[in-house]
Design an enzyme around this catalytic site. Structure first.
Site, mmCIF file in Angstrom:
data_model
loop_
_atom_site.group_PDB
_atom_site.id
_atom_site.type_symbol
_atom_site.label_atom_id
_atom_site.label_comp_id
_atom_site.label_asym_id
_atom_site.label_seq_id
_atom_site.Cartn_x
_atom_site.Cartn_y
_atom_site.Cartn_z
ATOM 1 N N ARG A 1 0.836 -1.214 0.000
ATOM 2 C CA ARG A 1 0.000 0.000 0.000
ATOM 3 C C ARG A 1 0.864 1.255 0.000
ATOM 4 O O ARG A 1 0.555 2.231 -0.666
ATOM 5 C CB ARG A 1 -0.917 0.006 1.223
ATOM 6 C CG ARG A 1 -2.055 -1.004 1.161
ATOM 7 C CD ARG A 1 -2.845 -0.996 2.459
ATOM 8 N NE ARG A 1 -3.365 0.339 2.755
ATOM 9 C CZ ARG A 1 -3.633 0.779 3.992
ATOM 10 N NH1 ARG A 1 -3.401 0.007 5.036
ATOM 11 N NH2 ARG A 1 -4.115 1.984 4.177
ATOM 12 N N LYS B 1 9.954 -3.996 18.020
ATOM 13 C CA LYS B 1 9.243 -2.758 17.684
ATOM 14 C C LYS B 1 10.217 -1.868 16.919
ATOM 15 O O LYS B 1 11.311 -1.583 17.409
ATOM 16 C CB LYS B 1 8.778 -2.065 18.968
ATOM 17 C CG LYS B 1 7.733 -0.983 18.768
ATOM 18 C CD LYS B 1 6.374 -1.572 18.410
ATOM 19 C CE LYS B 1 5.282 -0.507 18.426
ATOM 20 N NZ LYS B 1 4.933 -0.087 19.796
ATOM 21 N N HIS B 2 9.838 -1.469 15.722
ATOM 22 C CA HIS B 2 10.677 -0.618 14.885
ATOM 23 C C HIS B 2 12.085 -1.212 14.706
ATOM 24 O O HIS B 2 13.093 -0.526 14.843
ATOM 25 C CB HIS B 2 10.763 0.797 15.459
ATOM 26 C CG HIS B 2 9.424 1.483 15.550
ATOM 27 N ND1 HIS B 2 8.617 1.653 14.446
ATOM 28 C CD2 HIS B 2 8.757 2.012 16.593
ATOM 29 C CE1 HIS B 2 7.505 2.264 14.820
ATOM 30 N NE2 HIS B 2 7.562 2.487 16.121
ATOM 31 N N GLY C 1 1.543 -3.437 19.977
ATOM 32 C CA GLY C 1 1.638 -3.225 18.534
ATOM 33 C C GLY C 1 2.924 -3.743 17.934
ATOM 34 O O GLY C 1 3.321 -3.329 16.842
ATOM 35 N N GLU D 1 0.932 -7.082 16.057
ATOM 36 C CA GLU D 1 0.770 -6.947 14.609
ATOM 37 C C GLU D 1 1.011 -8.265 13.877
ATOM 38 O O GLU D 1 0.260 -8.632 12.975
ATOM 39 C CB GLU D 1 1.744 -5.885 14.064
ATOM 40 C CG GLU D 1 1.429 -4.461 14.484
ATOM 41 C CD GLU D 1 0.356 -3.819 13.640
ATOM 42 O OE1 GLU D 1 -0.220 -4.495 12.761
ATOM 43 O OE2 GLU D 1 0.086 -2.628 13.858
ATOM 44 N N ASN E 1 24.371 2.521 18.956
ATOM 45 C CA ASN E 1 25.108 1.841 20.013
ATOM 46 C C ASN E 1 24.157 1.012 20.873
ATOM 47 O O ASN E 1 23.055 1.448 21.168
ATOM 48 C CB ASN E 1 25.837 2.850 20.898
ATOM 49 C CG ASN E 1 27.065 3.433 20.239
ATOM 50 O OD1 ASN E 1 27.849 2.714 19.651
ATOM 51 N ND2 ASN E 1 27.235 4.753 20.369
ATOM 52 N N ASP F 1 33.174 5.383 31.298
ATOM 53 C CA ASP F 1 31.901 5.939 31.761
ATOM 54 C C ASP F 1 30.707 5.047 31.435
ATOM 55 O O ASP F 1 29.772 4.928 32.230
ATOM 56 C CB ASP F 1 31.683 7.350 31.215
ATOM 57 C CG ASP F 1 31.857 7.439 29.710
ATOM 58 O OD1 ASP F 1 32.107 6.406 29.058
ATOM 59 O OD2 ASP F 1 31.745 8.562 29.164
#
Length: 538
Positions: A227, A289-290, A319, A342, A432, A492
């Site tokens: 689509r 997700k993503h 989702g 999904e 990272n 760090d």
């Protein structure tokens, strides 16, 4: 070399009088040929195709009748002849071409129906190099290119999927094709020969061990026009390359809406990640997700693994995509459908599980029939302006690495198991990357940050949020291990992990300040192992 241009306007309608048919894939052949015969089209054919047509009771001429020359060299030479190529390439309205056809008794070929030797399938079957080479078609591509070039007069059909539409059009017009139709079929014909050549050249490069060939061709076959792309204003299509690697491209969609561009991208990421976990050893679930994992876990069963994965970041899981490394069972399906999801992708599924998922009509369920091998060779591509990048797939697996303990304290067995788990996950998180894990589950994931310190802090904060949502009195990162996809450039990032409560670290090493980072770990009683392999993922 000069090329004479055809100044004669191309005809819109062309009546088909003669067809040359030579196909390896005989799907739909007889019905198509019968339809052509009913329209009065003369059938000319070669070898096995001619035999199949004759056995079906169709009147067919052998191609040697056109060439006056028999097939030779085990069929390697049969259509490479002026009697064939002249009939395909002749410009019918050119007086000189017409005179040459009369002088040399060349018969016009109006319809060419060809599909090629099954090179791609033969290669995928693991056949010997000699067998693969014998399945490189020569005459077929030559005829296709000739007919498609001369599409002003010749109709070329290279895909059985087009037989029905072509035949319907011929029946509607009394056996004629339009110029627009011939152009469209010519475009498909050239795309087919291009894809075929890409497969052949790719096999040669692979067999020769060329990691960066001088020229690379990429080919795919449209699986679905989507689509839109990542966003509604972008167009997109999903293409299959023919690679046999199990995944979203080879999966059977049992139910649910059509997959979107983002669904496909995220589902691929999820399934590649979960394949890092051997199903014979453990059940594993990844929630994506993503294109980044928001929870990954292994357990004795899929339902347990899903609960542990969901606990890492239940907010982001809404989702998302759920990937499993084992056959989806009813218990796991029942838990997954409680959260808006999904896509579910798994190697297989029980009938009861399929019935449970079916109650969510929009939820896509994909079954692949297997898992991709995380160690298998392959190539990945990424477009850039004016070109593309190609590299070998990241086939590094933590079980194959020689882990080096560099701190005064060595990790215990539980920490070492979680280190391996976390490093498997880190391989599939955008750089990272920082992954906190405990008890075979992620408890905090920091992805895609410009600073490794930020990734460590984000992962810890998300773990605190998850603990608060679950009513826990402390963050799950306390007593966890941490994995970094690449070295710590400074101490760090490590110190941020220490602040979050991590007790052991796995990282590639290789920084100019490794000694400083190791000293910081020793100062806090942290165990650290180096893998010697990084997993950047951009």
């Amino acid at each position: 070399m000069s090329v004479k241009a055809n100044a004669t306007p191309l005809p819109d309608r062309v009546k088909l009088r003669r067809a040359l048919i030579s196909v390896s894939d005989k799907t739909g052949l007889i019905d198509f040929a019968k339809g052509l015969g009913e329209l009065g089209v003369e059938l000319v054919s070669t070898g096995g195709t001619a035999k199949a047509l004759a056995e079906a009771g169709l009147s067919v001429r052998d191609v040697s009748d056109l060439t006056g020359f028999p097939e030779i060299m085990d069929g390697r030479v049969k259509t490479l002849h002026p009697g064939v190529h002249g009939g395909l390439l002749a410009i019918r309205d050119d007086a000189a071409h017409a005179a040459a056809m009369r002088q040399h008794a060349i018969a016009a070929i109006d319809l060419l129906v060809v599909n090629l030797y099954p090179f791609e399938a033969t290669r995928a079957s693991g056949a010997s190099p000699e067998t693969i080479v014998e399945n490189i078609d020569i005459g077929g591509p030559a005829m296709i290119r000739a007919g498609a070039k001369n599409h002003g007069y010749v109709t070329v059909v290279v895909d059985p999927a087009d037989y029905a539409a072509v035949l319907a059009g011929l029946r509607a017009t009394g056996g004629e094709t339009s110029l627009d139709e011939r152009r469209q079929l010519a475009a498909r014909a050239f795309a087919r020969t291009a894809a075929y050549d890409a497969a052949v050249s790719g096999w040669f490069a692979e067999s020769l061990g060329e990691t960066a060939p001088r020229r690379v061709a990429i080919a795919g076959e449209l699986a679905e026009e989507l689509r839109y792309g990542e966003n509604p204003h972008q167009s997109a299509g999903f293409y299959r390359t023919g690679e046999g690697r199990p995944g979203v491209a080879t999966a059977r969609q049992v139910q649910g809406k059509a997959l979107s561009y983002n669904n496909i991208n995220d589902t691929d990421a999820a399934f590649e990640l979960v394949a890092e976990f051997d199903p014979a050893r453990t059940a594993a679930v990844a929630i994506i997700k993503h294109a980044n994992p928001c929870g990954v876990a292994e357990a004795g069963d899929l339902a347990g693994a899903y609960h542990a994965a969901l606990a890492c970041d239940p907010v982001s899981a809404f989702g998302g995509i759920v990937a499993l490394n084992r056959r989806l069972d009813a218990a796991a399906a029942g838990e997954i459908v409680k959260v808006f999801t999904e896509v579910i992708i798994a190697p297989e599924a029980d009938d009861e599980a399929i019935a449970i998922v079916a109650k969510k009509k929009n939820l896509r369920l994909l079954l692949t029939g297997g898992l991709p091998d995380p160690r298998a060779a392959g190539r990945t591509f990424r477009s850039v302006a004016g070109g593309f990048l190609m590299q070998s797939r990241d086939a590094g697996v933590v079980e194959d690495l020689d882990l080096k303990v560099v701190t005064k304290r060595a990790p215990n067995e539980a920490e070492l198991a979680d280190m391996r788990f976390a490093f498997r996950v880190a391989k599939h998180v955008k750089s990272n990357t920082i992954v906190y894990a405990k008890g075979g589950a992620t408890v905090g994931i920091g992805a895609g940050q410009m600073s490794r310190v930020d990734s460590a802090r984000i992962a810890a904060r998300k773990a605190e949020d998850a603990a608060q949502a679950a009513g826990a009195d402390r963050s799950a990162t306390i007593g966890s291990v941490v994995a970094s996809d690449a070295f710590f450039p400074f101490a760090d990032g490590l110190l941020s992990a220490v602040e979050a409560g991590a007790t052991a670290v796995i990282q590639p090493g290789g920084s100019m300040r490794d000694d400083e980072v190791i000293a910081a770990a020793d100062a806090h009683g942290i165990a650290m192992v180096l893998t010697g392999m990084r997993h950047f993922r951009h």
